[in-house]
Enzyme design. Structure first.
Site, PDB file in Angstrom:
ATOM      1  N   ASP A  42       0.836  -1.196   0.000  1.00 23.57           N
ATOM      2  CA  ASP A  42       0.000   0.000   0.000  1.00 23.57           C
ATOM      3  C   ASP A  42       0.874   1.250   0.000  1.00 23.57           C
ATOM      4  O   ASP A  42       2.022   1.217   0.470  1.00 23.57           O
ATOM      5  CB  ASP A  42      -0.890   0.023   1.248  1.00 23.57           C
ATOM      6  CG  ASP A  42      -1.980  -1.026   1.201  1.00 23.57           C
ATOM      7  OD1 ASP A  42      -2.321  -1.478   0.096  1.00 23.57           O
ATOM      8  OD2 ASP A  42      -2.491  -1.393   2.279  1.00 23.57           O
ATOM      9  N   TYR A  70       6.444  -8.298   8.791  1.00 24.99           N
ATOM     10  CA  TYR A  70       6.135  -6.870   8.869  1.00 24.99           C
ATOM     11  C   TYR A  70       6.370  -6.351  10.279  1.00 24.99           C
ATOM     12  O   TYR A  70       6.237  -7.096  11.256  1.00 24.99           O
ATOM     13  CB  TYR A  70       4.655  -6.612   8.539  1.00 24.99           C
ATOM     14  CG  TYR A  70       4.208  -7.002   7.162  1.00 24.99           C
ATOM     15  CD1 TYR A  70       4.210  -6.081   6.112  1.00 24.99           C
ATOM     16  CD2 TYR A  70       3.731  -8.286   6.905  1.00 24.99           C
ATOM     17  CE1 TYR A  70       3.762  -6.432   4.850  1.00 24.99           C
ATOM     18  CE2 TYR A  70       3.283  -8.649   5.642  1.00 24.99           C
ATOM     19  CZ  TYR A  70       3.302  -7.721   4.618  1.00 24.99           C
ATOM     20  OH  TYR A  70       2.863  -8.081   3.372  1.00 24.99           O
ATOM     21  N   ASP A  84      -6.926   1.966   8.209  1.00 29.51           N
ATOM     22  CA  ASP A  84      -5.587   2.503   8.417  1.00 29.51           C
ATOM     23  C   ASP A  84      -5.686   4.008   8.634  1.00 29.51           C
ATOM     24  O   ASP A  84      -6.785   4.577   8.657  1.00 29.51           O
ATOM     25  CB  ASP A  84      -4.642   2.151   7.257  1.00 29.51           C
ATOM     26  CG  ASP A  84      -5.076   2.736   5.917  1.00 29.51           C
ATOM     27  OD1 ASP A  84      -5.805   3.733   5.905  1.00 29.51           O
ATOM     28  OD2 ASP A  84      -4.671   2.181   4.875  1.00 29.51           O
ATOM     29  N   ARG A 176      -3.825  -4.696   7.878  1.00 29.77           N
ATOM     30  CA  ARG A 176      -4.894  -3.762   8.242  1.00 29.77           C
ATOM     31  C   ARG A 176      -6.078  -4.509   8.864  1.00 29.77           C
ATOM     32  O   ARG A 176      -6.705  -4.037   9.805  1.00 29.77           O
ATOM     33  CB  ARG A 176      -5.384  -3.012   6.991  1.00 29.77           C
ATOM     34  CG  ARG A 176      -4.595  -1.770   6.679  1.00 29.77           C
ATOM     35  CD  ARG A 176      -5.126  -1.124   5.426  1.00 29.77           C
ATOM     36  NE  ARG A 176      -4.979  -2.010   4.267  1.00 29.77           N
ATOM     37  CZ  ARG A 176      -5.662  -1.871   3.130  1.00 29.77           C
ATOM     38  NH1 ARG A 176      -6.572  -0.925   3.020  1.00 29.77           N
ATOM     39  NH2 ARG A 176      -5.448  -2.684   2.122  1.00 29.77           N
TER      40      ARG A 176
END
Length: 287
Positions: A42, A70, A84, A176
């Protein structure tokens, strides 16, 4: 096309750019239109983005990139339209009653094989149209859950209502959605405020370069080196190499998809064992 003109580039993607923006920049730096990426990030996210240049674009689809890591920052108590920090605030709830133990216990329930509903603003297609495009057009989108694997979730820092988590997950996982679901499990809502991909498959931040660094000195991992690093390898004799150039089957026993190389080191193809026990071509890269 020279072997040196095809290869992989591992970029440390900056925030604010789409994965396609990165591809466009690398096209200019590499002087070729034939650039593709594996595993979209993203615009808000940063970190490892693997790109293929020229013939190596065909290699991307065969790389084992299912294992991802991540570093995520989650803000509890606030729900947004996009799950988000880029979305509009939908609801705010008090978090005074939250404890670190409660957060850790809730996160533990997401470890293992779980069913996760993708984010409504994801790139998942619904009747041929991206979910995020439907949401932006004002449509309500209900996506079916999908099976994912959350290998581990490690809390690295807590300053409630903010939680930092190291995520090790399978491909297809939406971090997310994890932020959304964690907030829901705790009864306060939540959203993702920062995301950095630290590795995808065998490629990690140590392998990545910034776009500025690439602009100063554009280099990539040659396709032969990338293939040797990503697959089991087998060096062939001249007769075998000639057969591979025509995509012929070989009398080779292979336990997995294997990169085949000519006597001079040229990367020729990916082969795997066929039903008859002979090795057959998965993809031929020479010629």
């Amino acid at each position: 096309m020279p072997e040196s003109s095809s290869g992989l580039v591992v970029v440390d993607k900056p925030a604010g750019m789409t994965s396609h923006d990165v591809v466009a920049r690398v096209r200019r730096l590499a002087g070729t239109r034939k650039v593709g990426h594996a595993g979209t990030l993203d615009p808000m996210a940063t970190g490892v983005l693997v790109l293929g240049v020229n013939r190596a674009t065909r290699l991307l689809g065969h790389l084992t990139l299912t294992d991802k890591r991540y570093d995520a920052t989650i803000r509890l108590g606030v729900t947004t339209t996009t799950e988000d920090a880029e979305g509009e605030v939908v609801e705010t709830r008090p978090t005074d009653g939250l404890t670190q133990d409660a957060v850790r216990a809730a996160l533990a329930t997401f470890v293992g094989e779980i069913d996760q509903v993708p984010s409504a603003v994801s790139a998942v297609k619904v009747d041929g149209k991206r979910a995020y495009a439907r949401v932006r057009a004002g449509e309500h989108v209900d996506l079916p859950s999908r099976r994912i694997t959350m290998h581990s979730l490690e809390v690295t820092a807590v300053d409630l209502p903010t939680v930092e988590v190291a995520v090790h997950c399978s491909s297809g996982t939406f971090v997310r959605a994890l932020a959304r679901d964690l907030g829901a499990a705790l009864g306060v809502g939540g959203h993702l405020t920062a995301l950095r991909r630290t590795s995808v498959g065998p490629f990690a931040l140590d392998d990545a370069r910034t776009l500025d660094a690439l602009a100063d000195d554009f280099t990539m991992t040659p396709i032969a080196e990338a293939a040797r690093a990503s697959f089991p390898g087998r060096d062939l004799d001249e007769t075998q190499a000639a057969d591979v150039r025509f995509g012929r089957r070989l009398d080779l026993a292979l336990e997995a998809t294997t990169a085949l190389f000519a006597p001079d080191g040229e990367f020729l193809a990916l082969y795997r064992e066929g039903e008859d026990g002979r090795a057959r071509a998965v993809a031929v890269f020479c010629g």
